[in-house]
Design a protein around this motif. Structure first.
Motif, PDB file in Angstrom:
ATOM      1  N   ILE A 260       0.867  -1.172   0.000  1.00 43.74           N
ATOM      2  CA  ILE A 260       0.000   0.000   0.000  1.00 43.74           C
ATOM      3  C   ILE A 260       0.907   1.226   0.000  1.00 43.74           C
ATOM      4  CG2 ILE A 260      -1.772   1.284   1.247  1.00 43.74           C
ATOM      5  CD1 ILE A 260      -2.655  -1.423   2.485  1.00 43.74           C
ATOM      6  N   LEU A 261       0.789   2.015  -1.053  1.00 49.57           N
ATOM      7  CA  LEU A 261       1.635   3.197  -1.210  1.00 49.57           C
ATOM      8  C   LEU A 261       1.044   4.347  -0.395  1.00 49.57           C
ATOM      9  CD1 LEU A 261       2.156   2.854  -5.066  1.00 49.57           C
ATOM     10  CD2 LEU A 261       3.733   2.124  -3.245  1.00 49.57           C
ATOM     11  N   ALA A 262       1.630   4.582   0.769  1.00 48.40           N
ATOM     12  CA  ALA A 262       1.090   5.573   1.714  1.00 48.40           C
ATOM     13  C   ALA A 262       2.067   6.716   1.946  1.00 48.40           C
ATOM     14  CB  ALA A 262       0.751   4.884   3.038  1.00 48.40           C
ATOM     15  N   GLY A 263       2.930   6.988   0.974  1.00 49.72           N
ATOM     16  CA  GLY A 263       3.961   7.992   1.180  1.00 49.72           C
ATOM     17  C   GLY A 263       3.655   9.368   0.627  1.00 49.72           C
ATOM     18  N   GLY A 264       2.456   9.554   0.060  1.00 52.16           N
ATOM     19  CA  GLY A 264       2.118  10.851  -0.523  1.00 52.16           C
ATOM     20  C   GLY A 264       2.043  11.964   0.503  1.00 52.16           C
ATOM     21  N   GLU A 265       2.165  13.177   0.019  1.00 49.63           N
ATOM     22  CA  GLU A 265       2.160  14.337   0.920  1.00 49.63           C
ATOM     23  C   GLU A 265       0.757  14.846   1.230  1.00 49.63           C
ATOM     24  OE1 GLU A 265       4.674  17.314  -0.787  1.00 49.63           O
ATOM     25  OE2 GLU A 265       6.453  16.065  -0.665  1.00 49.63           O
TER      26      GLU A 265
ATOM     27  N   ALA B  91       1.228 -11.463   1.872  1.00 53.37           N
ATOM     28  CA  ALA B  91       1.566 -10.496   2.923  1.00 53.37           C
ATOM     29  C   ALA B  91       1.430  -9.093   2.346  1.00 53.37           C
ATOM     30  CB  ALA B  91       2.996 -10.716   3.422  1.00 53.37           C
ATOM     31  N   VAL B  92       1.185  -8.120   3.218  1.00 51.99           N
ATOM     32  CA  VAL B  92       1.064  -6.722   2.779  1.00 51.99           C
ATOM     33  C   VAL B  92       2.127  -5.881   3.475  1.00 51.99           C
ATOM     34  CG1 VAL B  92      -0.418  -4.680   2.666  1.00 51.99           C
ATOM     35  CG2 VAL B  92      -1.426  -6.951   2.366  1.00 51.99           C
ATOM     36  N   LEU B  93       2.796  -5.063   2.679  1.00 53.89           N
ATOM     37  CA  LEU B  93       3.752  -4.081   3.182  1.00 53.89           C
ATOM     38  C   LEU B  93       3.110  -2.702   3.077  1.00 53.89           C
ATOM     39  CD1 LEU B  93       6.872  -5.332   1.160  1.00 53.89           C
ATOM     40  CD2 LEU B  93       6.282  -5.920   3.520  1.00 53.89           C
ATOM     41  N   ILE B  94       3.586  -1.774   3.863  1.00 50.23           N
ATOM     42  CA  ILE B  94       3.138  -0.384   3.762  1.00 50.23           C
ATOM     43  C   ILE B  94       4.359   0.451   3.382  1.00 50.23           C
ATOM     44  CG2 ILE B  94       2.211   1.624   4.982  1.00 50.23           C
ATOM     45  CD1 ILE B  94       0.755  -0.374   6.856  1.00 50.23           C
ATOM     46  N   SER B  95       4.259   1.149   2.262  1.00 48.60           N
ATOM     47  CA  SER B  95       5.329   2.045   1.836  1.00 48.60           C
ATOM     48  C   SER B  95       5.024   3.423   2.408  1.00 48.60           C
ATOM     49  CB  SER B  95       5.375   2.119   0.308  1.00 48.60           C
ATOM     50  OG  SER B  95       6.127   3.238  -0.102  1.00 48.60           O
ATOM     51  N   ALA B  96       5.874   3.868   3.344  1.00 46.92           N
ATOM     52  CA  ALA B  96       5.651   5.170   3.976  1.00 46.92           C
ATOM     53  C   ALA B  96       6.935   5.664   4.604  1.00 46.92           C
ATOM     54  CB  ALA B  96       4.566   5.071   5.039  1.00 46.92           C
ATOM     55  N   ASN B  97       7.090   6.974   4.609  1.00 48.34           N
ATOM     56  CA  ASN B  97       8.204   7.605   5.288  1.00 48.34           C
ATOM     57  C   ASN B  97       7.691   8.187   6.597  1.00 48.34           C
ATOM     58  OD1 ASN B  97      10.086   7.091   3.147  1.00 48.34           O
ATOM     59  ND2 ASN B  97       8.960   8.621   1.975  1.00 48.34           N
ATOM     60  N   GLY B  98       8.581   8.692   7.420  1.00 52.66           N
ATOM     61  CA  GLY B  98       8.160   9.241   8.706  1.00 52.66           C
ATOM     62  C   GLY B  98       8.088   8.142   9.752  1.00 52.66           C
TER      63      GLY B  98
ATOM     64  N   GLY C  17       8.477   9.958  -5.354  1.00 52.99           N
ATOM     65  CA  GLY C  17       7.125   9.622  -5.781  1.00 52.99           C
ATOM     66  C   GLY C  17       6.818   8.145  -5.599  1.00 52.99           C
ATOM     67  N   PRO C  18       5.713   7.690  -6.181  1.00 54.54           N
ATOM     68  CA  PRO C  18       5.250   6.322  -5.935  1.00 54.54           C
ATOM     69  C   PRO C  18       6.244   5.236  -6.347  1.00 54.54           C
ATOM     70  CG  PRO C  18       3.806   7.451  -7.519  1.00 54.54           C
ATOM     71  CD  PRO C  18       4.783   8.453  -7.019  1.00 54.54           C
ATOM     72  N   LEU C  19       7.039   5.498  -7.391  1.00 48.30           N
ATOM     73  CA  LEU C  19       7.978   4.462  -7.821  1.00 48.30           C
ATOM     74  C   LEU C  19       9.053   4.193  -6.773  1.00 48.30           C
ATOM     75  CD1 LEU C  19       8.509   5.060 -11.658  1.00 48.30           C
ATOM     76  CD2 LEU C  19       7.239   3.221 -10.530  1.00 48.30           C
TER      77      LEU C  19
ATOM     78  N   GLY D 295      17.115   9.913 -12.495  1.00 49.03           N
ATOM     79  CA  GLY D 295      16.298  11.105 -12.281  1.00 49.03           C
ATOM     80  C   GLY D 295      14.890  10.999 -12.822  1.00 49.03           C
ATOM     81  N   GLU D 296      14.536   9.824 -13.327  1.00 46.36           N
ATOM     82  CA  GLU D 296      13.173   9.604 -13.815  1.00 46.36           C
ATOM     83  C   GLU D 296      12.267   9.295 -12.628  1.00 46.36           C
ATOM     84  OE1 GLU D 296      12.090   9.890 -16.832  1.00 46.36           O
ATOM     85  OE2 GLU D 296      13.815   9.691 -18.156  1.00 46.36           O
ATOM     86  N   ALA D 297      10.973   9.574 -12.773  1.00 47.12           N
ATOM     87  CA  ALA D 297      10.060   9.252 -11.681  1.00 47.12           C
ATOM     88  C   ALA D 297       8.649   8.950 -12.173  1.00 47.12           C
ATOM     89  CB  ALA D 297      10.013  10.397 -10.671  1.00 47.12           C
ATOM     90  N   LYS D 298       8.378   9.157 -13.450  1.00 46.91           N
ATOM     91  CA  LYS D 298       7.021   9.000 -13.976  1.00 46.91           C
ATOM     92  C   LYS D 298       6.666   7.511 -14.139  1.00 46.91           C
ATOM     93  CE  LYS D 298       4.079  11.200 -17.425  1.00 46.91           C
ATOM     94  NZ  LYS D 298       3.038  11.574 -16.536  1.00 46.91           N
ATOM     95  N   VAL D 299       5.601   7.099 -13.489  1.00 46.81           N
ATOM     96  CA  VAL D 299       5.206   5.690 -13.498  1.00 46.81           C
ATOM     97  C   VAL D 299       4.948   5.211 -14.925  1.00 46.81           C
ATOM     98  CG1 VAL D 299       3.544   3.989 -12.637  1.00 46.81           C
ATOM     99  CG2 VAL D 299       4.188   5.916 -11.182  1.00 46.81           C
ATOM    100  N   THR D 300       4.195   5.994 -15.703  1.00 43.33           N
ATOM    101  CA  THR D 300       3.847   5.529 -17.050  1.00 43.33           C
ATOM    102  C   THR D 300       5.066   5.410 -17.953  1.00 43.33           C
ATOM    103  OG1 THR D 300       3.252   7.806 -17.621  1.00 43.33           O
ATOM    104  CG2 THR D 300       1.454   6.335 -17.023  1.00 43.33           C
ATOM    105  N   ARG D 301       6.068   6.232 -17.740  1.00 48.11           N
ATOM    106  CA  ARG D 301       7.278   6.122 -18.564  1.00 48.11           C
ATOM    107  C   ARG D 301       7.966   4.787 -18.298  1.00 48.11           C
ATOM    108  NH1 ARG D 301      10.380  11.364 -18.465  1.00 48.11           N
ATOM    109  NH2 ARG D 301       8.515  11.980 -19.547  1.00 48.11           N
TER     110      ARG D 301
END
Length: 195
Positions: free
Chosen positions: A7-12, A45-52, A72-74, A151-157
């Motif tokens: 679960i990508l939970a790192g957004g601002e 199993a489920v991981l949680i992606s988060a900072n903090g 970002g999400p990647l 330096g790339e970060a765009k998921v679709t790319r």
């Protein structure tokens, strides 16, 4: 085949007043609890992606994986791929924390779509693509690491460069992203059966 989820939970949460989206309440429960309810039965199993502070997720029984370098999400996908591979997973299914209505057949449909392709598949519906909700072979971690290091970060790319395929789902509400307070109000209405 061993499939883990993240679960990508790192957004601002910029459009939610910089709130921690994972802990915003929907129907009296944190958003992350809704996503966990949908994803957990479909994976090992489920991981949680988060900072903090990881302690804020202590009550959910999942390992919290921070980004090595937030881009970002990647970045979250990469950290989870590396952690999942170390735990013996062959594949990882990622989804954002603000998608509380995920379909109960998310993982089987992604697997079916990926069969015969390169193994990378993402969710799509009539409203468009949802590339952050995807099936990732753990073997893609080095390529993803190199992509982010460049330096790339765009998921679709990244998904396009790796011949990702679409898994089509009939109900666009399944991937409703709760990006702002109006979206959250719409989701509350959906939970109550009013929408």
């Amino acid at each position: 085949m061993r499939i883990f989820g993240v679960i990508l939970a790192g957004g601002e949460g910029r459009r939610m007043g910089r709130a921690d989206k994972a802990l915003l309440t929907l129907g009296g429960r944190p958003l992350i609890a809704h996503v966990l309810d949908r994803l957990e039965p479909q994976v090992e199993a489920v991981l949680i992606s988060a900072n903090g502070d990881p302690a804020r997720f202590a009550g959910f029984g999942c390992q919290v994986v921070p980004d090595a370098r937030p881009q970002g999400p990647l970045s979250g996908v990469l950290a989870a791929l590396q952690a999942a591979e170390g735990m013996g997973a062959t594949h990882l299914v990622s989804t954002p924390v603000d998608t509380p209505f995920l379909p109960g057949d998310l993982v089987p449909q992604l697997l079916m779509a990926a069969e015969g392709a390169g193994g990378l598949a993402f969710a799509a519906d009539a409203t468009g693509d949802h590339p952050a909700t995807a099936l990732w072979p753990v073997g893609l971690a080095p390529a993803l690491e190199a992509f982010l290091a460049a330096g790339e970060a765009k998921v679709t790319r990244f998904t396009q460069a790796h011949a990702a395929v679409r898994a089509l789902f009939p109900d666009p509400r399944a991937f409703l992203n709760l990006n702002n307070p109006d979206d959250l109000a719409q989701a509350e209405a959906m939970l109550k059966g009013a929408a």
